[in-house]
Design a protein around this motif. Structure first.
Motif, PDB file in Angstrom:
ATOM      1  N   UNK A 118      91.658 -24.861  92.777  1.00  0.00           N
ATOM      2  CA  UNK A 118      92.844 -24.947  92.260  1.00  0.00           C
ATOM      3  C   UNK A 118      93.558 -26.368  91.948  1.00  0.00           C
ATOM      4  N   UNK A 119      93.378 -27.160  93.243  1.00  0.00           N
ATOM      5  CA  UNK A 119      93.683 -28.657  93.217  1.00  0.00           C
ATOM      6  C   UNK A 119      92.550 -29.243  92.162  1.00  0.00           C
ATOM      7  N   UNK A 120      91.570 -29.227  92.716  1.00  0.00           N
ATOM      8  CA  UNK A 120      90.407 -29.924  91.781  1.00  0.00           C
ATOM      9  C   UNK A 120      90.679 -29.911  90.222  1.00  0.00           C
ATOM     10  N   UNK A 121      90.610 -28.437  89.818  1.00  0.00           N
ATOM     11  CA  UNK A 121      90.984 -28.212  88.445  1.00  0.00           C
ATOM     12  C   UNK A 121      92.267 -28.588  87.813  1.00  0.00           C
ATOM     13  N   UNK A 122      93.211 -28.790  88.656  1.00  0.00           N
ATOM     14  CA  UNK A 122      94.620 -29.238  88.418  1.00  0.00           C
ATOM     15  C   UNK A 122      94.538 -30.574  88.132  1.00  0.00           C
ATOM     16  N   UNK A 123      93.678 -31.445  88.898  1.00  0.00           N
ATOM     17  CA  UNK A 123      93.693 -32.776  88.654  1.00  0.00           C
ATOM     18  C   UNK A 123      92.918 -33.080  87.552  1.00  0.00           C
ATOM     19  N   UNK A 124      91.952 -32.289  87.224  1.00  0.00           N
ATOM     20  CA  UNK A 124      91.192 -32.505  86.277  1.00  0.00           C
ATOM     21  C   UNK A 124      91.769 -32.299  84.974  1.00  0.00           C
ATOM     22  N   UNK A 125      92.850 -31.323  84.789  1.00  0.00           N
ATOM     23  CA  UNK A 125      93.545 -31.211  83.536  1.00  0.00           C
ATOM     24  C   UNK A 125      94.579 -32.209  83.610  1.00  0.00           C
ATOM     25  N   UNK A 126      95.179 -32.573  84.626  1.00  0.00           N
ATOM     26  CA  UNK A 126      96.123 -33.532  84.589  1.00  0.00           C
ATOM     27  C   UNK A 126      95.469 -34.904  83.961  1.00  0.00           C
ATOM     28  N   UNK A 127      94.450 -35.258  84.370  1.00  0.00           N
ATOM     29  CA  UNK A 127      93.858 -36.314  83.799  1.00  0.00           C
ATOM     30  C   UNK A 127      93.555 -36.312  82.255  1.00  0.00           C
ATOM     31  N   UNK A 128      93.044 -35.059  81.961  1.00  0.00           N
ATOM     32  CA  UNK A 128      93.034 -34.789  80.420  1.00  0.00           C
ATOM     33  C   UNK A 128      94.390 -34.948  79.832  1.00  0.00           C
ATOM     34  N   UNK A 129      95.191 -34.537  80.459  1.00  0.00           N
ATOM     35  CA  UNK A 129      96.779 -34.736  79.712  1.00  0.00           C
ATOM     36  C   UNK A 129      97.052 -36.246  79.708  1.00  0.00           C
ATOM     37  N   UNK A 130      96.771 -36.975  80.567  1.00  0.00           N
ATOM     38  CA  UNK A 130      97.060 -38.225  80.739  1.00  0.00           C
ATOM     39  C   UNK A 130      96.408 -39.004  79.585  1.00  0.00           C
ATOM     40  N   UNK A 131      95.116 -38.754  79.341  1.00  0.00           N
ATOM     41  CA  UNK A 131      94.148 -39.296  78.330  1.00  0.00           C
ATOM     42  C   UNK A 131      94.794 -38.990  76.888  1.00  0.00           C
ATOM     43  N   UNK A 132      95.158 -37.523  76.721  1.00  0.00           N
ATOM     44  CA  UNK A 132      95.842 -37.135  75.431  1.00  0.00           C
ATOM     45  C   UNK A 132      97.052 -37.824  75.248  1.00  0.00           C
ATOM     46  N   UNK A 133      97.798 -38.257  76.219  1.00  0.00           N
ATOM     47  CA  UNK A 133      98.891 -39.067  75.985  1.00  0.00           C
ATOM     48  C   UNK A 133      98.866 -40.525  75.689  1.00  0.00           C
ATOM     49  N   UNK A 134      97.857 -41.245  76.494  1.00  0.00           N
ATOM     50  CA  UNK A 134      97.829 -42.619  76.072  1.00  0.00           C
ATOM     51  C   UNK A 134      96.554 -43.041  75.107  1.00  0.00           C
ATOM     52  N   UNK A 135      95.671 -41.932  74.918  1.00  0.00           N
ATOM     53  CA  UNK A 135      94.634 -42.334  73.897  1.00  0.00           C
ATOM     54  C   UNK A 135      95.128 -42.549  72.602  1.00  0.00           C
ATOM     55  N   UNK A 136      96.025 -41.616  71.993  1.00  0.00           N
ATOM     56  CA  UNK A 136      96.292 -41.995  70.811  1.00  0.00           C
ATOM     57  C   UNK A 136      97.443 -43.095  70.499  1.00  0.00           C
ATOM     58  N   UNK A 137      97.926 -43.667  71.673  1.00  0.00           N
ATOM     59  CA  UNK A 137      98.645 -44.845  71.393  1.00  0.00           C
ATOM     60  C   UNK A 137      97.774 -46.015  71.518  1.00  0.00           C
ATOM     61  N   UNK A 138      96.726 -46.069  72.317  1.00  0.00           N
ATOM     62  CA  UNK A 138      95.807 -47.113  72.329  1.00  0.00           C
ATOM     63  C   UNK A 138      94.958 -47.005  70.848  1.00  0.00           C
ATOM     64  N   UNK A 139      94.630 -46.127  70.313  1.00  0.00           N
ATOM     65  CA  UNK A 139      93.822 -45.919  68.981  1.00  0.00           C
ATOM     66  C   UNK A 139      94.718 -46.338  68.143  1.00  0.00           C
ATOM     67  N   UNK A 140      95.915 -46.021  68.032  1.00  0.00           N
ATOM     68  CA  UNK A 140      96.777 -46.464  66.943  1.00  0.00           C
ATOM     69  C   UNK A 140      97.003 -47.999  67.076  1.00  0.00           C
ATOM     70  N   UNK A 141      97.209 -48.302  67.992  1.00  0.00           N
ATOM     71  CA  UNK A 141      97.326 -50.031  67.969  1.00  0.00           C
ATOM     72  C   UNK A 141      96.102 -50.585  67.434  1.00  0.00           C
ATOM     73  N   UNK A 142      95.031 -50.076  68.028  1.00  0.00           N
ATOM     74  CA  UNK A 142      93.511 -50.655  67.433  1.00  0.00           C
ATOM     75  C   UNK A 142      93.539 -50.256  65.826  1.00  0.00           C
ATOM     76  N   UNK A 143      93.696 -49.081  65.356  1.00  0.00           N
ATOM     77  CA  UNK A 143      93.765 -48.739  64.167  1.00  0.00           C
ATOM     78  C   UNK A 143      94.518 -49.570  63.149  1.00  0.00           C
ATOM     79  N   UNK A 144      95.767 -49.675  63.490  1.00  0.00           N
ATOM     80  CA  UNK A 144      96.695 -50.625  62.660  1.00  0.00           C
ATOM     81  C   UNK A 144      96.547 -52.002  62.973  1.00  0.00           C
ATOM     82  N   UNK A 145      95.836 -52.478  63.999  1.00  0.00           N
ATOM     83  CA  UNK A 145      95.646 -53.840  64.173  1.00  0.00           C
ATOM     84  C   UNK A 145      94.381 -54.434  63.449  1.00  0.00           C
ATOM     85  N   UNK A 146      93.183 -53.380  63.527  1.00  0.00           N
ATOM     86  CA  UNK A 146      91.955 -53.883  62.972  1.00  0.00           C
ATOM     87  C   UNK A 146      91.362 -53.053  61.794  1.00  0.00           C
TER      88      UNK A 146
END
Length: 168
Positions: A118-146
């Motif tokens: 449960x802990x292992x899968x919880x950490x795994x899912x939390x990392x996924x949620x973190x990536x889904x939170x910051x990935x769009x921010x990063x890609x949007x900056x990249x998209x609108x800059x370049x």
């Protein structure tokens, strides 16, 4: 770490897809909805028809194949000048992403003792949620800059990092 990096770049590019389709092909909300329906149908067919029936022990190899399909998918989208080419790229990225997440989940579920799963899968899912939170921010900056070509090309190449991590 492979899952975090994959979802970081994947979710970011997925988030900017509507911008790309509107700017290149003047897609309205209905056309974009149909595009996401196309993506969803492919993912349903791949997960329900292939991943679900996959023999145990093939998860790593299949996830690597998924990464291998996602990379050219995003590069084709980056360079596509026609809707047909974009949809070819979408088909590749949809197929790849349909196998990556369930295969990586299965690989992670095999780590740790039974009382740690449960802990292992919880950490795994939390990392996924973190990536889904910051990935769009990063890609949007990249998209609108370049622009879409550079952002999708770079994003596609960045999928090489999780592929190399998993390959070790």
């Amino acid at each position: 770490m492979a899952y975090f990096l994959y979802l970081f770049f994947f979710s970011g590019l997925e988030f900017t897809l509507t911008f790309l389709m509107h700017s290149r092909f003047q897609y309205d909300s209905e056309q974009q909805g149909k595009m996401f329906l196309f993506i969803g149908i492919i993912m349903i067919l791949v997960q329900g028809g292939f991943v679900r029936r996959m023999a145990p022990g093939r998860e790593k190899r299949t996830a690597l194949m998924g990464f291998g399909l996602t990379i050219p998918g995003f590069i084709i989208i980056a360079l596509a000048g026609t809707q047909a080419l974009v949809f070819l790229g979408l088909a590749l990225y949809s197929t790849g992403s349909a196998v990556v997440a369930p295969c990586l989940s299965t690989l992670v579920a095999n780590y740790g003792r039974d009382d740690q799963k449960g802990t292992v899968l919880g950490i795994f899912r939390s990392l996924g949620a973190l990536a889904r939170a910051f990935g769009p921010l990063f890609s949007s900056v990249l998209y609108w800059s370049f622009g879409p070509t550079v952002s999708y090309f770079i994003g596609g190449l960045m999928i090489l990092f999780p592929l190399m991590i998993l390959k070790r």
